[in-house]
Design a protein around this motif. Structure first.
Motif, PDB file in Angstrom:
ATOM      1  N   ALA A 100     -19.303  65.284  49.333  1.00 19.01           N
ATOM      2  CA  ALA A 100     -19.292  65.565  50.766  1.00 19.01           C
ATOM      3  C   ALA A 100     -19.597  64.324  51.585  1.00 19.01           C
ATOM      4  O   ALA A 100     -19.639  64.396  52.817  1.00 19.01           O
ATOM      5  N   GLY A 101     -19.816  63.184  50.930  1.00 20.65           N
ATOM      6  CA  GLY A 101     -20.177  61.979  51.663  1.00 20.65           C
ATOM      7  C   GLY A 101     -19.507  60.736  51.115  1.00 20.65           C
ATOM      8  O   GLY A 101     -19.213  60.637  49.920  1.00 20.65           O
ATOM      9  N   VAL A 102     -19.254  59.788  51.996  1.00 20.44           N
ATOM     10  CA  VAL A 102     -18.766  58.459  51.615  1.00 20.44           C
ATOM     11  C   VAL A 102     -19.650  57.419  52.287  1.00 20.44           C
ATOM     12  O   VAL A 102     -20.292  57.696  53.305  1.00 20.44           O
ATOM     13  N   MET A 103     -19.703  56.222  51.698  1.00 21.83           N
ATOM     14  CA  MET A 103     -20.278  55.080  52.397  1.00 21.83           C
ATOM     15  C   MET A 103     -19.148  54.138  52.764  1.00 21.83           C
ATOM     16  O   MET A 103     -18.328  53.784  51.911  1.00 21.83           O
ATOM     17  N   GLN A 113      -9.652  47.178  40.228  1.00 24.10           N
ATOM     18  CA  GLN A 113      -8.281  47.040  40.713  1.00 24.10           C
ATOM     19  C   GLN A 113      -8.153  47.657  42.101  1.00 24.10           C
ATOM     20  O   GLN A 113      -8.316  48.871  42.279  1.00 24.10           O
ATOM     21  N   LEU A 114      -7.881  46.793  43.089  1.00 23.61           N
ATOM     22  CA  LEU A 114      -7.748  47.235  44.471  1.00 23.61           C
ATOM     23  C   LEU A 114      -6.553  46.550  45.112  1.00 23.61           C
ATOM     24  O   LEU A 114      -6.138  45.459  44.673  1.00 23.61           O
ATOM     25  N   ASP A 130     -15.541  55.428  43.077  1.00 22.45           N
ATOM     26  CA  ASP A 130     -14.211  54.997  43.487  1.00 22.45           C
ATOM     27  C   ASP A 130     -14.320  54.292  44.833  1.00 22.45           C
ATOM     28  O   ASP A 130     -15.060  54.739  45.728  1.00 22.45           O
ATOM     29  N   ILE A 131     -13.602  53.193  44.973  1.00 28.12           N
ATOM     30  CA  ILE A 131     -13.608  52.406  46.204  1.00 28.12           C
ATOM     31  C   ILE A 131     -12.184  52.383  46.732  1.00 28.12           C
ATOM     32  O   ILE A 131     -11.253  52.009  46.012  1.00 28.12           O
ATOM     33  N   VAL A 132     -12.000  52.812  47.973  1.00 26.65           N
ATOM     34  CA  VAL A 132     -10.655  52.899  48.550  1.00 26.65           C
ATOM     35  C   VAL A 132     -10.656  52.263  49.931  1.00 26.65           C
ATOM     36  O   VAL A 132     -11.640  52.337  50.669  1.00 26.65           O
ATOM     37  N   ALA A 139     -12.001  47.351  55.826  1.00 31.37           N
ATOM     38  CA  ALA A 139     -13.131  48.208  55.456  1.00 31.37           C
ATOM     39  C   ALA A 139     -12.736  49.079  54.280  1.00 31.37           C
ATOM     40  O   ALA A 139     -11.554  49.400  54.089  1.00 31.37           O
ATOM     41  N   VAL A 140     -13.731  49.440  53.490  1.00 31.86           N
ATOM     42  CA  VAL A 140     -13.506  50.293  52.324  1.00 31.86           C
ATOM     43  C   VAL A 140     -14.504  51.440  52.348  1.00 31.86           C
ATOM     44  O   VAL A 140     -15.558  51.360  52.993  1.00 31.86           O
ATOM     45  N   ALA A 141     -14.152  52.506  51.622  1.00 35.27           N
ATOM     46  CA  ALA A 141     -15.038  53.666  51.494  1.00 35.27           C
ATOM     47  C   ALA A 141     -15.408  53.859  50.031  1.00 35.27           C
ATOM     48  O   ALA A 141     -14.548  53.781  49.152  1.00 35.27           O
ATOM     49  N   PHE A 142     -16.691  54.088  49.787  1.00 34.77           N
ATOM     50  CA  PHE A 142     -17.193  54.454  48.459  1.00 34.77           C
ATOM     51  C   PHE A 142     -17.215  55.974  48.395  1.00 34.77           C
ATOM     52  O   PHE A 142     -17.999  56.624  49.101  1.00 34.77           O
TER      53      PHE A 142
END
Length: 421
Positions: free
Chosen positions: A284-287, A357-358, A323-325, A366-369
């Motif tokens: 339910a959360g991302v950083m 791999q990104l 996961d980092i997106v 910016a990215v989201a964890f």
């Protein structure tokens, strides 16, 4: 399932672009989805349908007042492990009869606080704790309802730092000693035995350890009843894992967990309590963190973020995967490249991922964890005098800052210089 999806090429939290929040709040920040919180709570509640039950949110996973108030409105109870968490639960409007107090080191002042404010039960973990609680309750002229946490010596097959049900762990009393410990509890004047408590660990991805533990609890229930104890409540703890890594096999679903509880304990005639935290709050959360620099090193490239280990410590502490997106969806077929994803804290341990791999990223992106809603903000610190990361809650197309980022002056002014310095 969560509600963080790409829409028109931009990662959204429900109907709010995360880039819009970043522009207003700055990075890093945590963002939570109310729709995901509600969905995950209801999955557990529905999984136990047909049993007298209470779903208590394990507050150690996420304890912002807005999250607690929202879950309390859905009917959640709370599992607390400190006087501070108890105070937070009460401030969020949770009545004492929906709060269970767990933890291996409850202090006398915490016991008194809960007895004065109301409590469903104490999950006691040792004989010295029972004796202290009985003395406090007797002094106050009340009776403290208790379960005893038994350690079933079951290997949860999870990370060593979050396994709690093996013989060498600090939690509970050995199940082999349960009869004598319950007999001792029954003799103490300030206590009333109401049930049994068990919790074998966190981030479990297999139901078999649960099944083994619950079978032992069922046998113990029958034995203790034969000894004359009124065992009417079973607190089964939490621990069901979430899928941190996209593409890997998913942990069991709440409905499968609930089915197993029905199979093992459905006919024992006890109220069932469970204490999920991670599975309600995790996805339910991302950083969200910003890219400060992309640095070329010896045989590797570093993605240097403005988020750090003090903001999200799980990778440094547990070697945890998130996961980092990117916030902007990569074009189809874009070639990915390996990055070491790191923060600015002056420690090599301030590393979120190696050779991840990104898609190509640049300063200012910016990215989201993903999966950062549990054990993220609650474990954050101000190490390196970095302000605590702010938190944002989204509902539909609305968002609100539910904890602000402190200023440097606010942080510094908490310190007091004695007159003799």
């Amino acid at each position: 399932m969560d509600h963080f999806l790409y829409k028109d090429g931009v990662l959204h939290a429900e109907d709010v672009p995360l880039a819009e929040i970043a522009a207003q709040v700055g990075t890093p920040f945590y963002c939570y989805s109310t729709a995901t919180l509600e969905r995950h709570f209801r999955l557990f509640d529905e999984a136990l349908e047909g049993l007298d039950h209470l779903v208590c949110f394990a507050m150690k996973a996420a304890s912002n007042q807005a999250i607690l108030t929202f879950l309390a409105g859905l009917g959640a109870g709370m599992d607390v492990v400190s006087g501070g968490e108890y105070a937070r639960a009460r401030a969020a409007g949770v009545p004492g009869e929906r709060i269970v107090f767990s933890g291996v080191g409850k202090t006398r002042s915490e016991m008194r606080m809960a007895l004065e404010g109301g409590i469903r039960q104490f999950n006691v973990e040792s004989e010295p704790e029972m004796e202290a609680l009985s003395a406090i309750a007797s002094e106050m002229g009340v009776i403290a309802p208790i379960t005893v946490r038994v350690n079933p010596d079951v290997d949860a097959k999870t990370h060593a730092k979050i396994a709690t049900g093996k013989a060498e762990n600090k939690f509970g009393i050995p199940i082999s000693r349960a009869r004598e410990v319950y007999a001792h509890a029954a003799r103490l004047p300030g206590l009333k035995v109401v049930g049994i408590d068990v919790h074998i660990g966190s981030q479990l991805t297999d139901l078999e350890p649960f099944r083994q533990a619950y079978r032992k609890v069922a046998d113990l229930t029958r034995t203790l009843r034969a000894d004359g104890h009124d065992i009417s409540r079973l607190d089964l703890g939490g621990g069901l894992g979430i899928p941190y890594e996209h593409g890997n096999s998913a942990p069991p679903l709440p409905v499968e967990y609930g089915r197993m509880i029905h199979e093992e304990l459905g006919d024992i005639g006890c109220e069932i309590e469970i204490e999920p935290g991670r599975l309600i709050a995790g996805n339910a959360g991302v950083m969200v963190a910003g890219v400060i620099y992309v640095k070329s090193g010896e045989g590797r490239d570093f993605l240097i973020l403005d988020g750090a280990m003090n903001d999200l410590i799980r990778p440094a502490m547990y070697d945890a995967h998130h996961d980092i997106v990117p916030l902007n969806e990569p074009a189809p077929g874009v070639e990915k490249r390996p990055y070491d994803v790191v923060g600015p804290v002056c420690e090599t341990g301030d590393t979120f991922a190696r050779a991840r791999q990104l898609p190509p990223l640049e300063a200012g992106d910016a990215v989201a964890f993903r999966g950062a809603g549990a054990y993220g903000a609650v474990m954050a610190s101000e190490y390196n005098t970095r302000p605590l990361v702010p938190e944002v809650l989204v509902k539909g197309d609305q968002f609100a800052v539910i904890r602000s980022r402190p200023t440097f002056d606010e942080m510094i002014n908490r310190d007091t210089i004695p007159p003799w310095v």
